[in-house]
Design an enzyme around this catalytic site. Structure first.
Site, PDB file in Angstrom:
ATOM      1  N   PHE A  51     -24.061 -50.166   8.484  1.00 16.97           N
ATOM      2  CA  PHE A  51     -23.047 -49.285   7.896  1.00 16.97           C
ATOM      3  C   PHE A  51     -21.858 -49.241   8.848  1.00 16.97           C
ATOM      4  O   PHE A  51     -22.038 -49.288  10.061  1.00 16.97           O
ATOM      5  CB  PHE A  51     -23.616 -47.874   7.691  1.00 16.97           C
ATOM      6  CG  PHE A  51     -23.037 -47.190   6.487  1.00 16.97           C
ATOM      7  CD1 PHE A  51     -23.688 -47.242   5.260  1.00 16.97           C
ATOM      8  CD2 PHE A  51     -21.822 -46.515   6.568  1.00 16.97           C
ATOM      9  CE1 PHE A  51     -23.138 -46.628   4.141  1.00 16.97           C
ATOM     10  CE2 PHE A  51     -21.275 -45.908   5.450  1.00 16.97           C
ATOM     11  CZ  PHE A  51     -21.935 -45.964   4.240  1.00 16.97           C
ATOM     12  N   GLN A 106     -11.250 -36.303   6.526  1.00 15.21           N
ATOM     13  CA  GLN A 106     -11.374 -37.732   6.254  1.00 15.21           C
ATOM     14  C   GLN A 106     -10.911 -38.019   4.820  1.00 15.21           C
ATOM     15  O   GLN A 106     -11.308 -37.317   3.897  1.00 15.21           O
ATOM     16  CB  GLN A 106     -12.840 -38.129   6.414  1.00 15.21           C
ATOM     17  CG  GLN A 106     -13.085 -39.610   6.361  1.00 15.21           C
ATOM     18  CD  GLN A 106     -14.513 -39.924   6.798  1.00 15.21           C
ATOM     19  OE1 GLN A 106     -15.467 -39.523   6.139  1.00 15.21           O
ATOM     20  NE2 GLN A 106     -14.658 -40.607   7.905  1.00 15.21           N
ATOM     21  N   HIS A 156     -10.191 -41.070   1.750  1.00 16.11           N
ATOM     22  CA  HIS A 156     -10.516 -42.393   1.236  1.00 16.11           C
ATOM     23  C   HIS A 156      -9.259 -42.909   0.540  1.00 16.11           C
ATOM     24  O   HIS A 156      -8.591 -42.157  -0.152  1.00 16.11           O
ATOM     25  CB  HIS A 156     -11.679 -42.269   0.236  1.00 16.11           C
ATOM     26  CG  HIS A 156     -12.305 -43.568  -0.117  1.00 16.11           C
ATOM     27  ND1 HIS A 156     -11.694 -44.476  -0.930  1.00 16.11           N
ATOM     28  CD2 HIS A 156     -13.476 -44.121   0.253  1.00 16.11           C
ATOM     29  CE1 HIS A 156     -12.470 -45.538  -1.046  1.00 16.11           C
ATOM     30  NE2 HIS A 156     -13.558 -45.353  -0.342  1.00 16.11           N
ATOM     31  N   LEU A 167     -13.960 -41.631  -6.776  1.00 19.36           N
ATOM     32  CA  LEU A 167     -13.742 -42.782  -5.909  1.00 19.36           C
ATOM     33  C   LEU A 167     -13.746 -44.106  -6.654  1.00 19.36           C
ATOM     34  O   LEU A 167     -14.599 -44.360  -7.498  1.00 19.36           O
ATOM     35  CB  LEU A 167     -14.868 -42.865  -4.876  1.00 19.36           C
ATOM     36  CG  LEU A 167     -14.693 -42.096  -3.587  1.00 19.36           C
ATOM     37  CD1 LEU A 167     -15.778 -42.498  -2.596  1.00 19.36           C
ATOM     38  CD2 LEU A 167     -13.321 -42.337  -2.990  1.00 19.36           C
ATOM     39  N   GLU A 220     -14.116 -49.560  -2.347  1.00 23.07           N
ATOM     40  CA  GLU A 220     -13.274 -50.541  -1.659  1.00 23.07           C
ATOM     41  C   GLU A 220     -13.582 -51.960  -2.110  1.00 23.07           C
ATOM     42  O   GLU A 220     -12.777 -52.871  -1.916  1.00 23.07           O
ATOM     43  CB  GLU A 220     -13.440 -50.392  -0.147  1.00 23.07           C
ATOM     44  CG  GLU A 220     -12.588 -49.255   0.338  1.00 23.07           C
ATOM     45  CD  GLU A 220     -12.973 -48.738   1.709  1.00 23.07           C
ATOM     46  OE1 GLU A 220     -12.094 -48.666   2.559  1.00 23.07           O
ATOM     47  OE2 GLU A 220     -14.152 -48.396   1.910  1.00 23.07           O
ATOM     48  N   ARG A 238      -8.987 -49.031   6.078  1.00 18.85           N
ATOM     49  CA  ARG A 238      -8.747 -47.799   5.324  1.00 18.85           C
ATOM     50  C   ARG A 238      -7.510 -47.047   5.791  1.00 18.85           C
ATOM     51  O   ARG A 238      -6.686 -46.631   4.985  1.00 18.85           O
ATOM     52  CB  ARG A 238      -9.939 -46.854   5.536  1.00 18.85           C
ATOM     53  CG  ARG A 238     -10.971 -46.934   4.486  1.00 18.85           C
ATOM     54  CD  ARG A 238     -11.968 -45.828   4.722  1.00 18.85           C
ATOM     55  NE  ARG A 238     -13.162 -46.104   3.939  1.00 18.85           N
ATOM     56  CZ  ARG A 238     -14.151 -45.258   3.780  1.00 18.85           C
ATOM     57  NH1 ARG A 238     -14.121 -44.078   4.356  1.00 18.85           N
ATOM     58  NH2 ARG A 238     -15.192 -45.568   3.039  1.00 18.85           N
ATOM     59  N   HIS A 251     -12.074 -36.466   1.436  1.00 19.11           N
ATOM     60  CA  HIS A 251     -13.501 -36.754   1.282  1.00 19.11           C
ATOM     61  C   HIS A 251     -14.409 -35.847   2.121  1.00 19.11           C
ATOM     62  O   HIS A 251     -15.450 -35.408   1.651  1.00 19.11           O
ATOM     63  CB  HIS A 251     -13.726 -38.216   1.663  1.00 19.11           C
ATOM     64  CG  HIS A 251     -15.096 -38.728   1.397  1.00 19.11           C
ATOM     65  ND1 HIS A 251     -15.701 -38.617   0.164  1.00 19.11           N
ATOM     66  CD2 HIS A 251     -15.991 -39.349   2.202  1.00 19.11           C
ATOM     67  CE1 HIS A 251     -16.914 -39.167   0.224  1.00 19.11           C
ATOM     68  NE2 HIS A 251     -17.115 -39.600   1.445  1.00 19.11           N
ATOM     69  N   ARG A 258     -15.351 -38.983  11.223  1.00 19.52           N
ATOM     70  CA  ARG A 258     -16.803 -39.074  11.084  1.00 19.52           C
ATOM     71  C   ARG A 258     -17.218 -40.492  10.725  1.00 19.52           C
ATOM     72  O   ARG A 258     -16.565 -41.148   9.931  1.00 19.52           O
ATOM     73  CB  ARG A 258     -17.252 -38.126   9.967  1.00 19.52           C
ATOM     74  CG  ARG A 258     -18.707 -38.193   9.615  1.00 19.52           C
ATOM     75  CD  ARG A 258     -19.010 -37.333   8.406  1.00 19.52           C
ATOM     76  NE  ARG A 258     -18.379 -37.845   7.193  1.00 19.52           N
ATOM     77  CZ  ARG A 258     -18.961 -38.689   6.336  1.00 19.52           C
ATOM     78  NH1 ARG A 258     -20.182 -39.117   6.550  1.00 19.52           N
ATOM     79  NH2 ARG A 258     -18.321 -39.100   5.260  1.00 19.52           N
TER      80      ARG A 258
END
Lengths: 80, 595
Positions: free
Chosen positions: B119, B240, B242, B252, B255, B286, B353, B398
């Site tokens: 991740f 944060q 997106h 969302l 991506e 991002r 987000h 984060r």
């Protein structure tokens, strides 16, 4: 539907775990719900009782609804 | 008016991941524990978490908590407290295995161990190469987690109060927390929960923004309650974002759409990413994409009547590719943008987000505030964990899969701390005589006010102000204006009116009470963001640019510190140093953050 029952149902539609479900159910309450008969409103309430992911899969067409009572409401949610 | 009092050892506000995890500790220790939730626990917003939970189990390849700690400190842009980060990363394996024992259906390897996948941002050997650290249950990790922990709580006799809204924190004359007031939605009845421990696990407040991936329930109730009770809010400028949420809806768009060839265009159909990132173009990181989108919108090249979004174009892709490689994207666009992306581009905006800041706690989950010369004195009886709390492990940004870890580790440690503090069976502290006064007067004001501001319009004004003035890319002049604007919105929010005056199932009243919490968070965010004159992590300012002296605009000389915002003291801001000293290892030294 009695005011109290409607408001309870409304709360359970406008405060979900998934944003997608919040949006879809809120819109339907505002636009399509009043036009349903008692039985259809009951069917909608049953759908609103489902887990968020399962319901979103139905609304987004990633799953099919095989219950003949609920399927027409699912179709309306998809279109709304 | 006499208000019913319910006596518990502990009350937990919120039944998402953090609340359920805390409740297990308390109930299994034999304490009489109440959990309040606006919705049935398995409908909490934790259900939306898909990515997994990070733990250096090393099931697929070598891994170590120290490497995870390094990644988290780096991800936080060095604003995270290194004691709390070490604590979290070291506890990760334990809380994941416990969850497995509660019945969580983790994906498994052929030999039966928990399967782990890579991740973003999680690396081995101090940033060397990606590592498989995320433990997931298909794409329903949050959902499975809630079910496993809810069942464990049922076994442990936790008492759930479902469709109840907590209203205010009750503090006695010494500042100790002695419970909360709460309202049962079905009856409208206000009740006092008189406790020895109060744990907030109310989640984030992403609904302060116009475009947010957060479900409607994320109204920052815990933060509002804390703020009204004189508890400062920490690091609220850090949110944060997106890059691609559906404009006007927030849902969302993954991506992967840009990965498959999606192109971002402005009002003149220009592929604007070519100007900002000539090589990577639409596949830039991002941060770069979000900033470019925000700049296009700010400079008047946005689309639509409000010129407030850009377009994500996949009309040039083969429809078969869209259907096969991007499942669900067409449905989301049709449902929420009203466009079929095979024929028309999708309107998108950078979308809020996750909230990194919150109620200040230490790594034991105790809420801490400055007092005298000490900057982190525990508030007796008060604990917090999960997104509503700021331990601070996420600092200025984060890492993915660290949010589920946060709620498990700090939900548990808040519970453990309460159990420890309650040992010996100390008596309940007395309730102050006016324990419910503040809540009752807020409700009375809503019930009786005529000619006040409309709740929906006030919320919209707040969300627009936050989106335009404190979004993903921030401009000094816009932040200054934003402060005046949000203070104006606050005035309206103090004078809201509701038409429905009924006691039973009055959802309009609940929404107004939620708005009173949201505005506290919005104000804290705007003022804290205006004050921080550097760029760090998710807080990126146009006037704090990348220079050799301050790489990425980060200024450690002046700004390596946490913001504390005190709304009850004239919107005062103070700062406290970042804890750079881990529990057992050496400090992870400051470095420029680059991936």
């Amino acid at each position: 539907m009695l005011r109290e029952d409607y408001e309870r149902l409304r709360w359970r539609c406008i405060r979900r775990g998934l944003l997608e479900v919040d949006l879809a159910l809120t819109r339907f309450l505002d636009q399509g719900f009043a036009g349903l008969d008692d039985e259809e409103q009951q069917a909608f309430a049953e759908l609103a009782d489902m887990e968020d992911h399962d319901l979103w899969h139905l609304i987004s067409g990633q799953a099919e609804c095989d219950d003949p009572r609920l399927a027409p409401i699912v179709a309306m949610l998809r279109k709304s | 008016m006499s208000i019913p009092v319910l006596k518990f050892d502990a009350v937990i506000v919120g039944a998402g991941g953090a609340g359920l995890r805390s409740a297990i500790q308390l109930s299994e220790a034999g304490l009489k524990t109440a959990v309040l939730s606006k919705v049935f626990p398995t409908r909490s917003h934790t259900v939306a978490a898909q990515g997994g939970v990070a733990a250096s189990l090393g099931n697929s390849e070598e891994d170590h908590w120290h490497w995870h700690m390094y990644d988290t400190v780096k991800g936080s842009d060095w604003l995270g407290d290194q004691d709390a980060i070490e604590f979290m990363c070291r506890k990760a394996n334990e809380v994941v295995v416990e969850l497995e024992h509660y019945g969580m259906p983790f994906d498994r390897t052929d030999n039966g161990k928990i399967y782990q996948r890579p991740f973003g941002g999680h690396m081995s050997n101090f940033g060397e190469k990606p590592v498989r650290r995320s433990c997931a249950a298909a794409d329903r990790t949050g959902h499975a987690m809630l079910h496993a922990m809810y069942q464990r709580n049922v076994k442990a006799n936790t008492q759930f109060f479902v469709e109840w809204m907590a209203l205010d924190l009750i503090r006695d004359s010494e500042g100790a927390v002695v419970g909360v007031t709460a309202m049962e939605m079905e009856t409208g009845q206000v009740v006092i929960f008189h406790t020895r421990a109060t744990i907030f696990a109310t989640g984030g407040a992403g609904r302060i923004y116009y475009s947010s991936t957060n479900a409607f329930i994320n109204t920052g109730d815990g933060l509002g309650m804390a703020a009204r009770a004189g508890i400062p809010l920490e690091d609220m400028e850090f949110w944060q974002f997106h890059p691609t949420g559906v404009a006007g809806a927030g849902v969302l768009i993954t991506e992967g759409v840009r990965g498959e060839g999606g192109i971002l265009r402005n009002s003149s159909k220009e592929r604007f990413m070519e100007r900002y990132a000539p090589n990577a173009k639409d596949l830039a990181s991002r941060d770069v994409v979000s900033r470019a989108m925000a700049t296009e919108i700010k400079e008047g090249r946005g689309c639509g009547a409000g010129k407030d979004y850009v377009l994500l174009d996949i009309t040039h892709l083969d429809p078969a590719t869209i259907m096969k490689r991007l499942p669900g994207i067409r449905e989301i666009s049709i449902q929420f943008a009203g466009v079929d992306p095979i024929k028309e581009p999708i309107p998108v905006v950078p979308t809020c987000h996750y909230q990194m800041g919150g109620i200040p706690t230490n790594y034991s989950g105790r809420v801490v505030i400055p007092q005298g010369g000490d900057l982190a004195v525990p508030v007796p009886g008060f604990y917090a964990g999960g997104e509503c709390a700021c331990a601070s492990v996420h600092g200025a940004n984060r890492l993915g899969t660290n949010s589920l870890l946060d709620l498990l580790v700090f939900g548990k440690s808040a519970g453990d701390s309460a159990v420890e503090d309650l040992k010996g069976g100390s008596a309940h502290r007395d309730l102050p005589a006016d324990a419910a006064e503040k809540s009752l007067s807020r409700i009375n004001a809503l019930d009786n006010r005529k000619g006040g501001a409309n709740v929906h319009e006030t919320r919209l004004a707040m969300q627009r102000t936050m989106q335009d003035h404190a979004g993903v890319f921030r401009f000094g002049d816009m932040l200054k204006q934003g402060v005046s604007k949000i203070l104006e919105v606050e005035k309206a929010a103090r004078q809201m009116e509701i038409k429905d005056k009924s006691q039973v199932w009055n959802t309009a009243r609940v929404e107004a009470l939620e708005m009173e919490n949201l505005i506290e968070v919005a104000k804290a965010t705007m003022i804290s963001a205006e004050a921080r004159k550097e760029s760090r992590g998710s807080h990126v300012r146009d006037d704090a640019a990348d220079t050799p002296e301050f790489p990425n605009g980060r200024n450690d000389k002046e700004w390596l510190k946490h913001t504390l915002f005190f709304p009850q003291e004239g919107n005062k801001i103070t700062y406290k140093p970042v804890n750079m000293k881990p529990l057992s290892v050496e400090t992870i030294a400051l470095k420029t953050r680059s991936y």
